[in-house]
Write a protein that holds these residues in place. Structure first.
Motif, PDB file in Angstrom:
ATOM      1  N   VAL A  58      75.048   2.673  56.646  1.00  0.00           N
ATOM      2  CA  VAL A  58      74.178   3.282  57.229  1.00  0.00           C
ATOM      3  C   VAL A  58      73.797   4.092  55.804  1.00  0.00           C
ATOM      4  O   VAL A  58      72.868   4.974  55.274  1.00  0.00           O
ATOM      5  N   ARG A  59      74.434   4.652  54.916  1.00  0.00           N
ATOM      6  CA  ARG A  59      74.324   5.185  53.677  1.00  0.00           C
ATOM      7  C   ARG A  59      73.183   4.538  52.771  1.00  0.00           C
ATOM      8  O   ARG A  59      72.199   4.844  52.004  1.00  0.00           O
ATOM      9  N   TRP A  60      73.140   3.052  52.752  1.00  0.00           N
ATOM     10  CA  TRP A  60      72.287   2.371  52.209  1.00  0.00           C
ATOM     11  C   TRP A  60      71.347   2.203  52.228  1.00  0.00           C
ATOM     12  O   TRP A  60      70.023   2.891  51.893  1.00  0.00           O
ATOM     13  N   THR A  61      70.629   2.637  53.732  1.00  0.00           N
ATOM     14  CA  THR A  61      69.386   2.769  54.178  1.00  0.00           C
ATOM     15  C   THR A  61      69.180   4.361  54.098  1.00  0.00           C
ATOM     16  O   THR A  61      67.822   3.937  53.948  1.00  0.00           O
ATOM     17  N   LEU A  62      69.733   4.919  54.218  1.00  0.00           N
ATOM     18  CA  LEU A  62      69.270   6.223  54.417  1.00  0.00           C
ATOM     19  C   LEU A  62      69.267   6.330  52.798  1.00  0.00           C
ATOM     20  O   LEU A  62      67.779   6.975  52.878  1.00  0.00           O
ATOM     21  N   GLY A  63      69.508   5.827  51.412  1.00  0.00           N
ATOM     22  CA  GLY A  63      69.373   6.610  50.310  1.00  0.00           C
ATOM     23  C   GLY A  63      67.970   5.601  49.961  1.00  0.00           C
ATOM     24  O   GLY A  63      67.385   6.604  49.669  1.00  0.00           O
ATOM     25  N   ASN A  64      67.783   4.432  50.267  1.00  0.00           N
ATOM     26  CA  ASN A  64      66.647   3.575  50.238  1.00  0.00           C
ATOM     27  C   ASN A  64      66.004   4.397  50.593  1.00  0.00           C
ATOM     28  O   ASN A  64      64.538   4.561  50.406  1.00  0.00           O
ATOM     29  N   TYR A  65      65.754   5.033  51.841  1.00  0.00           N
ATOM     30  CA  TYR A  65      64.334   5.719  52.800  1.00  0.00           C
ATOM     31  C   TYR A  65      63.883   6.950  52.109  1.00  0.00           C
ATOM     32  O   TYR A  65      62.852   6.892  51.738  1.00  0.00           O
ATOM     33  N   LEU A  66      64.892   7.341  51.102  1.00  0.00           N
ATOM     34  CA  LEU A  66      64.915   8.430  50.741  1.00  0.00           C
ATOM     35  C   LEU A  66      63.916   8.679  49.415  1.00  0.00           C
ATOM     36  O   LEU A  66      63.295   9.292  48.658  1.00  0.00           O
ATOM     37  N   LEU A  67      64.383   6.870  49.014  1.00  0.00           N
ATOM     38  CA  LEU A  67      63.839   6.833  47.841  1.00  0.00           C
ATOM     39  C   LEU A  67      62.803   6.691  47.983  1.00  0.00           C
ATOM     40  O   LEU A  67      61.868   7.038  46.948  1.00  0.00           O
ATOM     41  N   ARG A  68      61.934   5.527  48.860  1.00  0.00           N
ATOM     42  CA  ARG A  68      60.555   5.677  48.827  1.00  0.00           C
ATOM     43  C   ARG A  68      60.085   6.346  49.810  1.00  0.00           C
ATOM     44  O   ARG A  68      58.567   6.780  49.199  1.00  0.00           O
ATOM     45  N   GLN A  69      60.474   7.769  50.272  1.00  0.00           N
ATOM     46  CA  GLN A  69      60.271   8.912  49.867  1.00  0.00           C
ATOM     47  C   GLN A  69      59.841  10.071  49.033  1.00  0.00           C
ATOM     48  O   GLN A  69      59.497  10.896  48.890  1.00  0.00           O
ATOM     49  N   GLY A  70      59.874   9.587  47.529  1.00  0.00           N
ATOM     50  CA  GLY A  70      60.456  10.080  46.479  1.00  0.00           C
ATOM     51  C   GLY A  70      61.341  11.135  46.095  1.00  0.00           C
ATOM     52  O   GLY A  70      61.109  12.350  45.525  1.00  0.00           O
ATOM     53  N   ARG A  71      62.218  11.220  47.066  1.00  0.00           N
ATOM     54  CA  ARG A  71      63.523  12.953  46.638  1.00  0.00           C
ATOM     55  C   ARG A  71      64.623  11.564  46.353  1.00  0.00           C
ATOM     56  O   ARG A  71      65.854  11.644  46.519  1.00  0.00           O
ATOM     57  N   GLU A  72      64.468  11.394  44.924  1.00  0.00           N
ATOM     58  CA  GLU A  72      65.214  10.316  43.767  1.00  0.00           C
ATOM     59  C   GLU A  72      66.286  11.406  44.474  1.00  0.00           C
ATOM     60  O   GLU A  72      67.640  10.500  45.190  1.00  0.00           O
ATOM     61  N   GLU A  73      67.025  12.453  44.053  1.00  0.00           N
ATOM     62  CA  GLU A  73      68.167  13.177  44.122  1.00  0.00           C
ATOM     63  C   GLU A  73      69.759  12.728  45.078  1.00  0.00           C
ATOM     64  O   GLU A  73      70.372  12.256  45.267  1.00  0.00           O
ATOM     65  N   GLU A  74      68.086  13.015  46.004  1.00  0.00           N
ATOM     66  CA  GLU A  74      69.256  12.978  46.923  1.00  0.00           C
ATOM     67  C   GLU A  74      69.538  11.498  47.739  1.00  0.00           C
ATOM     68  O   GLU A  74      70.697  10.720  48.396  1.00  0.00           O
ATOM     69  N   ALA A  75      68.103  10.213  47.399  1.00  0.00           N
ATOM     70  CA  ALA A  75      68.374   9.001  47.529  1.00  0.00           C
ATOM     71  C   ALA A  75      69.430   8.941  46.886  1.00  0.00           C
ATOM     72  O   ALA A  75      70.253   7.322  47.130  1.00  0.00           O
ATOM     73  N   PHE A  76      69.654   9.066  45.344  1.00  0.00           N
ATOM     74  CA  PHE A  76      71.311   8.675  44.658  1.00  0.00           C
ATOM     75  C   PHE A  76      72.778   9.100  45.363  1.00  0.00           C
ATOM     76  O   PHE A  76      73.402   8.122  45.567  1.00  0.00           O
ATOM     77  N   LYS A  77      72.465  10.550  45.381  1.00  0.00           N
ATOM     78  CA  LYS A  77      73.654  10.634  46.241  1.00  0.00           C
ATOM     79  C   LYS A  77      73.945   9.283  47.061  1.00  0.00           C
ATOM     80  O   LYS A  77      75.297   9.273  47.871  1.00  0.00           O
ATOM     81  N   GLU A  78      72.935   9.188  48.196  1.00  0.00           N
ATOM     82  CA  GLU A  78      73.519   8.417  49.320  1.00  0.00           C
ATOM     83  C   GLU A  78      73.956   7.121  49.182  1.00  0.00           C
ATOM     84  O   GLU A  78      74.575   6.064  49.589  1.00  0.00           O
ATOM     85  N   ILE A  79      72.976   6.726  47.976  1.00  0.00           N
ATOM     86  CA  ILE A  79      73.013   5.762  47.337  1.00  0.00           C
ATOM     87  C   ILE A  79      74.328   5.205  46.865  1.00  0.00           C
ATOM     88  O   ILE A  79      75.443   4.518  47.148  1.00  0.00           O
ATOM     89  N   SER A  80      75.274   6.233  45.841  1.00  0.00           N
ATOM     90  CA  SER A  80      76.235   6.402  45.512  1.00  0.00           C
ATOM     91  C   SER A  80      77.624   6.184  46.328  1.00  0.00           C
ATOM     92  O   SER A  80      78.267   5.735  46.513  1.00  0.00           O
ATOM     93  N   LYS A  81      77.192   7.016  47.772  1.00  0.00           N
ATOM     94  CA  LYS A  81      77.804   6.437  48.609  1.00  0.00           C
ATOM     95  C   LYS A  81      78.478   5.627  49.283  1.00  0.00           C
ATOM     96  O   LYS A  81      79.512   5.329  49.880  1.00  0.00           O
ATOM     97  N   ALA A  82      77.253   4.703  49.785  1.00  0.00           N
ATOM     98  CA  ALA A  82      77.696   3.326  50.163  1.00  0.00           C
ATOM     99  C   ALA A  82      78.257   2.687  48.932  1.00  0.00           C
ATOM    100  O   ALA A  82      79.196   2.117  49.011  1.00  0.00           O
ATOM    101  N   VAL A  83      77.770   2.681  47.615  1.00  0.00           N
ATOM    102  CA  VAL A  83      78.813   2.811  46.511  1.00  0.00           C
ATOM    103  C   VAL A  83      80.024   1.915  47.158  1.00  0.00           C
ATOM    104  O   VAL A  83      80.896   1.341  47.292  1.00  0.00           O
ATOM    105  N   GLU A  84      80.444   3.758  46.468  1.00  0.00           N
ATOM    106  CA  GLU A  84      82.162   3.925  47.214  1.00  0.00           C
ATOM    107  C   GLU A  84      82.316   3.423  48.186  1.00  0.00           C
ATOM    108  O   GLU A  84      83.478   3.217  48.478  1.00  0.00           O
ATOM    109  N   THR A  85      82.292   3.653  49.359  1.00  0.00           N
ATOM    110  CA  THR A  85      82.128   2.624  50.531  1.00  0.00           C
ATOM    111  C   THR A  85      82.432   1.106  51.087  1.00  0.00           C
ATOM    112  O   THR A  85      83.475   1.040  51.509  1.00  0.00           O
ATOM    113  N   ASP A  86      81.793   0.747  50.361  1.00  0.00           N
ATOM    114  CA  ASP A  86      81.998  -0.728  50.530  1.00  0.00           C
ATOM    115  C   ASP A  86      82.418  -1.381  49.306  1.00  0.00           C
ATOM    116  O   ASP A  86      82.477  -1.436  47.510  1.00  0.00           O
ATOM    117  N   THR A  87      83.851  -1.380  48.883  1.00  0.00           N
ATOM    118  CA  THR A  87      85.094  -2.395  48.247  1.00  0.00           C
ATOM    119  C   THR A  87      84.455  -3.736  48.349  1.00  0.00           C
ATOM    120  O   THR A  87      84.757  -4.924  47.421  1.00  0.00           O
TER     121      THR A  87
END
Length: 87
Positions: A58-87
């Motif tokens: 969910v976090r990965w998908t949301l992060g990538n969506y935000l990245l495609r929208q040009g909202r990099e700061e928000e995107a990388f926060k979500e992508i970071s959350k995805a990485v943290e939760t995917d061991t």
């Protein structure tokens, strides 16, 4: 294009019947984005994240969506959350 329209209709029905299933909201968000409905996609993806805040997909998908929208700061926060939760 007609398949996408039908898919959107079916996902809308599905989330109305099972509004607490994050997988349906995630699929609806992806379909809405593909159809060009950025605002609707974001709403659905945020709902998926609300329902399943610790699921990396969910976090990965949301992060990538935000990245495609040009909202990099928000995107990388979500992508970071995805990485943290995917061991």
């Amino acid at each position: 294009p007609e398949d996408l329209k039908k898919a959107l209709e079916n996902y809308e029905k599905a989330v109305s019947v099972a509004p607490n299933d994050f997988r349906l909201w995630l699929a609806l968000g992806k379909a809405r984005e593909r159809s060009g409905d950025a605002a609707g996609a974001e709403k659905a993806l945020l709902k998926a994240a609300e329902l399943a805040p610790n699921y990396s997909e969910v976090r990965w998908t949301l992060g990538n969506y935000l990245l495609r929208q040009g909202r990099e700061e928000e995107a990388f926060k979500e992508i970071s959350k995805a990485v943290e939760t995917d061991t």
